[in-house]
Motif scaffolding. Structure first.
Motif, PDB file in Angstrom:
ATOM      1  N   LEU A  15      17.854  67.264  76.640  1.00  0.00           N
ATOM      2  CA  LEU A  15      18.059  67.578  75.232  1.00  0.00           C
ATOM      3  C   LEU A  15      18.966  66.552  74.571  1.00  0.00           C
ATOM      4  O   LEU A  15      18.674  66.066  73.469  1.00  0.00           O
ATOM      5  CB  LEU A  15      18.641  68.984  75.084  1.00  0.00           C
ATOM      6  CG  LEU A  15      18.917  69.464  73.661  1.00  0.00           C
ATOM      7  CD1 LEU A  15      17.629  69.482  72.839  1.00  0.00           C
ATOM      8  CD2 LEU A  15      19.548  70.841  73.669  1.00  0.00           C
ATOM      9  N   GLU A  16      20.050  66.184  75.240  1.00  0.00           N
ATOM     10  CA  GLU A  16      20.951  65.169  74.698  1.00  0.00           C
ATOM     11  C   GLU A  16      20.227  63.842  74.492  1.00  0.00           C
ATOM     12  O   GLU A  16      20.397  63.177  73.472  1.00  0.00           O
ATOM     13  CB  GLU A  16      22.154  64.977  75.616  1.00  0.00           C
ATOM     14  CG  GLU A  16      23.149  66.112  75.588  1.00  0.00           C
ATOM     15  CD  GLU A  16      24.286  65.912  76.579  1.00  0.00           C
ATOM     16  OE1 GLU A  16      24.517  64.761  77.005  1.00  0.00           O
ATOM     17  OE2 GLU A  16      24.924  66.914  76.939  1.00  0.00           O
ATOM     18  N   LEU A  17      19.418  63.447  75.468  1.00  0.00           N
ATOM     19  CA  LEU A  17      18.670  62.191  75.347  1.00  0.00           C
ATOM     20  C   LEU A  17      17.656  62.262  74.210  1.00  0.00           C
ATOM     21  O   LEU A  17      17.470  61.296  73.469  1.00  0.00           O
ATOM     22  CB  LEU A  17      17.957  61.863  76.662  1.00  0.00           C
ATOM     23  CG  LEU A  17      18.848  61.461  77.833  1.00  0.00           C
ATOM     24  CD1 LEU A  17      17.999  61.272  79.097  1.00  0.00           C
ATOM     25  CD2 LEU A  17      19.617  60.189  77.521  1.00  0.00           C
ATOM     26  N   ALA A  18      16.980  63.410  74.072  1.00  0.00           N
ATOM     27  CA  ALA A  18      15.959  63.560  73.030  1.00  0.00           C
ATOM     28  C   ALA A  18      16.566  63.490  71.630  1.00  0.00           C
ATOM     29  O   ALA A  18      15.911  63.065  70.685  1.00  0.00           O
ATOM     30  CB  ALA A  18      15.217  64.874  73.214  1.00  0.00           C
ATOM     31  N   GLU A  19      17.821  63.896  71.486  1.00  0.00           N
ATOM     32  CA  GLU A  19      18.489  63.879  70.186  1.00  0.00           C
ATOM     33  C   GLU A  19      19.167  62.551  69.892  1.00  0.00           C
ATOM     34  O   GLU A  19      19.606  62.310  68.775  1.00  0.00           O
ATOM     35  CB  GLU A  19      19.515  65.008  70.117  1.00  0.00           C
ATOM     36  CG  GLU A  19      18.877  66.383  70.074  1.00  0.00           C
ATOM     37  CD  GLU A  19      19.886  67.510  70.092  1.00  0.00           C
ATOM     38  OE1 GLU A  19      21.023  67.296  70.585  1.00  0.00           O
ATOM     39  OE2 GLU A  19      19.542  68.606  69.632  1.00  0.00           O
ATOM     40  N   ASP A  20      19.263  61.668  70.877  1.00  0.00           N
ATOM     41  CA  ASP A  20      19.947  60.380  70.725  1.00  0.00           C
ATOM     42  C   ASP A  20      18.988  59.362  70.108  1.00  0.00           C
ATOM     43  O   ASP A  20      17.995  58.980  70.725  1.00  0.00           O
ATOM     44  CB  ASP A  20      20.433  59.891  72.092  1.00  0.00           C
ATOM     45  CG  ASP A  20      21.239  58.607  72.003  1.00  0.00           C
ATOM     46  OD1 ASP A  20      21.326  58.017  70.905  1.00  0.00           O
ATOM     47  OD2 ASP A  20      21.794  58.188  73.030  1.00  0.00           O
ATOM     48  N   LYS A  42       9.002  73.481  85.084  1.00  0.00           N
ATOM     49  CA  LYS A  42       9.145  72.323  84.203  1.00  0.00           C
ATOM     50  C   LYS A  42       8.620  72.647  82.807  1.00  0.00           C
ATOM     51  O   LYS A  42       9.251  72.327  81.804  1.00  0.00           O
ATOM     52  CB  LYS A  42       8.374  71.122  84.748  1.00  0.00           C
ATOM     53  CG  LYS A  42       9.085  70.339  85.804  1.00  0.00           C
ATOM     54  CD  LYS A  42       8.282  69.117  86.157  1.00  0.00           C
ATOM     55  CE  LYS A  42       9.191  67.944  86.383  1.00  0.00           C
ATOM     56  NZ  LYS A  42       8.485  66.733  86.740  1.00  0.00           N
ATOM     57  N   ALA A  43       7.463  73.298  82.740  1.00  0.00           N
ATOM     58  CA  ALA A  43       6.865  73.631  81.447  1.00  0.00           C
ATOM     59  C   ALA A  43       7.795  74.527  80.643  1.00  0.00           C
ATOM     60  O   ALA A  43       7.994  74.321  79.437  1.00  0.00           O
ATOM     61  CB  ALA A  43       5.514  74.306  81.653  1.00  0.00           C
ATOM     62  N   GLU A  44       8.378  75.522  81.307  1.00  0.00           N
ATOM     63  CA  GLU A  44       9.295  76.413  80.602  1.00  0.00           C
ATOM     64  C   GLU A  44      10.529  75.661  80.126  1.00  0.00           C
ATOM     65  O   GLU A  44      10.996  75.853  79.005  1.00  0.00           O
ATOM     66  CB  GLU A  44       9.702  77.574  81.509  1.00  0.00           C
ATOM     67  CG  GLU A  44      10.499  78.613  80.752  1.00  0.00           C
ATOM     68  CD  GLU A  44      10.631  79.904  81.518  1.00  0.00           C
ATOM     69  OE1 GLU A  44      11.768  80.403  81.563  1.00  0.00           O
ATOM     70  OE2 GLU A  44       9.624  80.403  82.046  1.00  0.00           O
ATOM     71  N   GLY A  45      11.057  74.774  80.959  1.00  0.00           N
ATOM     72  CA  GLY A  45      12.204  73.956  80.556  1.00  0.00           C
ATOM     73  C   GLY A  45      11.871  73.048  79.389  1.00  0.00           C
ATOM     74  O   GLY A  45      12.643  72.931  78.435  1.00  0.00           O
ATOM     75  N   TYR A  46      10.708  72.416  79.458  1.00  0.00           N
ATOM     76  CA  TYR A  46      10.264  71.561  78.357  1.00  0.00           C
ATOM     77  C   TYR A  46      10.151  72.373  77.079  1.00  0.00           C
ATOM     78  O   TYR A  46      10.556  71.938  76.000  1.00  0.00           O
ATOM     79  CB  TYR A  46       8.895  70.948  78.666  1.00  0.00           C
ATOM     80  CG  TYR A  46       8.896  69.742  79.573  1.00  0.00           C
ATOM     81  CD1 TYR A  46       9.914  69.503  80.472  1.00  0.00           C
ATOM     82  CD2 TYR A  46       7.837  68.847  79.532  1.00  0.00           C
ATOM     83  CE1 TYR A  46       9.878  68.412  81.314  1.00  0.00           C
ATOM     84  CE2 TYR A  46       7.800  67.744  80.366  1.00  0.00           C
ATOM     85  CZ  TYR A  46       8.810  67.527  81.256  1.00  0.00           C
ATOM     86  OH  TYR A  46       8.773  66.436  82.078  1.00  0.00           O
ATOM     87  N   ALA A  47       9.554  73.567  77.187  1.00  0.00           N
ATOM     88  CA  ALA A  47       9.360  74.408  76.004  1.00  0.00           C
ATOM     89  C   ALA A  47      10.700  74.765  75.363  1.00  0.00           C
ATOM     90  O   ALA A  47      10.832  74.750  74.136  1.00  0.00           O
ATOM     91  CB  ALA A  47       8.583  75.669  76.368  1.00  0.00           C
ATOM     92  N   LYS A  48      11.697  75.066  76.190  1.00  0.00           N
ATOM     93  CA  LYS A  48      13.017  75.395  75.660  1.00  0.00           C
ATOM     94  C   LYS A  48      13.625  74.193  74.930  1.00  0.00           C
ATOM     95  O   LYS A  48      14.188  74.340  73.842  1.00  0.00           O
ATOM     96  CB  LYS A  48      13.939  75.854  76.785  1.00  0.00           C
ATOM     97  CG  LYS A  48      13.594  77.235  77.319  1.00  0.00           C
ATOM     98  CD  LYS A  48      14.490  77.604  78.487  1.00  0.00           C
ATOM     99  CE  LYS A  48      14.117  78.961  79.058  1.00  0.00           C
ATOM    100  NZ  LYS A  48      14.951  79.305  80.227  1.00  0.00           N
ATOM    101  N   VAL A  49      13.496  73.019  75.535  1.00  0.00           N
ATOM    102  CA  VAL A  49      14.022  71.812  74.893  1.00  0.00           C
ATOM    103  C   VAL A  49      13.270  71.536  73.592  1.00  0.00           C
ATOM    104  O   VAL A  49      13.874  71.227  72.555  1.00  0.00           O
ATOM    105  CB  VAL A  49      13.942  70.594  75.847  1.00  0.00           C
ATOM    106  CG1 VAL A  49      14.260  69.293  75.118  1.00  0.00           C
ATOM    107  CG2 VAL A  49      14.891  70.785  77.032  1.00  0.00           C
ATOM    108  N   MET A  50      11.937  71.678  73.616  1.00  0.00           N
ATOM    109  CA  MET A  50      11.150  71.428  72.407  1.00  0.00           C
ATOM    110  C   MET A  50      11.519  72.405  71.300  1.00  0.00           C
ATOM    111  O   MET A  50      11.635  72.017  70.122  1.00  0.00           O
ATOM    112  CB  MET A  50       9.654  71.500  72.712  1.00  0.00           C
ATOM    113  CG  MET A  50       9.155  70.311  73.517  1.00  0.00           C
ATOM    114  SD  MET A  50       7.363  70.254  73.738  1.00  0.00           S
ATOM    115  CE  MET A  50       7.084  71.649  74.798  1.00  0.00           C
TER     116      MET A  50
END
Length: 165
Positions: A15-20, A42-50
């Motif tokens: 999440l930090e990297l995606a916002e940088d 992984k899919a659930e983690g990705y969904a939470k980050v998205m």
């Protein structure tokens, strides 16, 4: 299999990297690939980050609109103040003076073209600007759906995309 603690840390890092805005795309992709776990995890983690990124983007859009409205209000207040000052200067006949910090004067602006609306249809072609035509994609879709053959011009193409509910 990674521990819950490790997965949480990995996704927080993601999440930090995606916002940088300065992050290298390859570093982001390497972090994505480096997260271990089952596809479902992984899919659930990705969904939470998205979802968090979507919320962040929506908040940025809302703040942008708020700031744009605030800027417009400030610009309108400046315009009203200038008009009031100009009116006062003209009414008192003091059209040029200086203070310790500023110089004030009323200046004539260059002449501008004003179109007489009642004669607008009489404006010669040489004074008109033609805009480039735009493609009406809905009309093309409707024609293809109605069975019209537009081979060589356009066709319908289906794609796939991920949906998360």
């Amino acid at each position: 299999m990674s521990t819950l603690y490790q997965l949480t840390a990995d996704y927080m890092n993601l999440l930090e990297l995606a916002e940088d805005p300065d992050i290298d795309e390859q570093a982001f992709m390497d972090t994505l690939e480096g997260i271990e776990g089952a596809l479902e995890d992984k899919a659930e983690g990705y969904a939470k980050v998205m979802r968090q990124l979507e919320a962040d983007a929506a908040a940025c859009d809302a703040e942008s609109k708020r700031l744009k409205n605030k800027s417009k209000t400030i610009d309108n207040n400046i315009k009203r103040m200038k008009q009031a000052l100009q009116f006062a200067m003209q009414a008192t006949g003091k059209t040029k003076f200086k203070t310790a910090l500023f110089s004030f004067y009323i200046q004539k602006n260059p002449a501008s073209v004003v179109i007489d609306e009642q004669y607008i249809e009489n404006i010669p072609e040489r004074f008109l600007v033609r805009k480039d035509p735009e493609i009406n994609r809905k009309a093309i879709r409707d024609a293809i759906d109605a069975g019209e053959d537009l081979e060589g011009l356009a066709h319908l193409e289906s794609t796939e995309s991920l949906r998360i509910k």
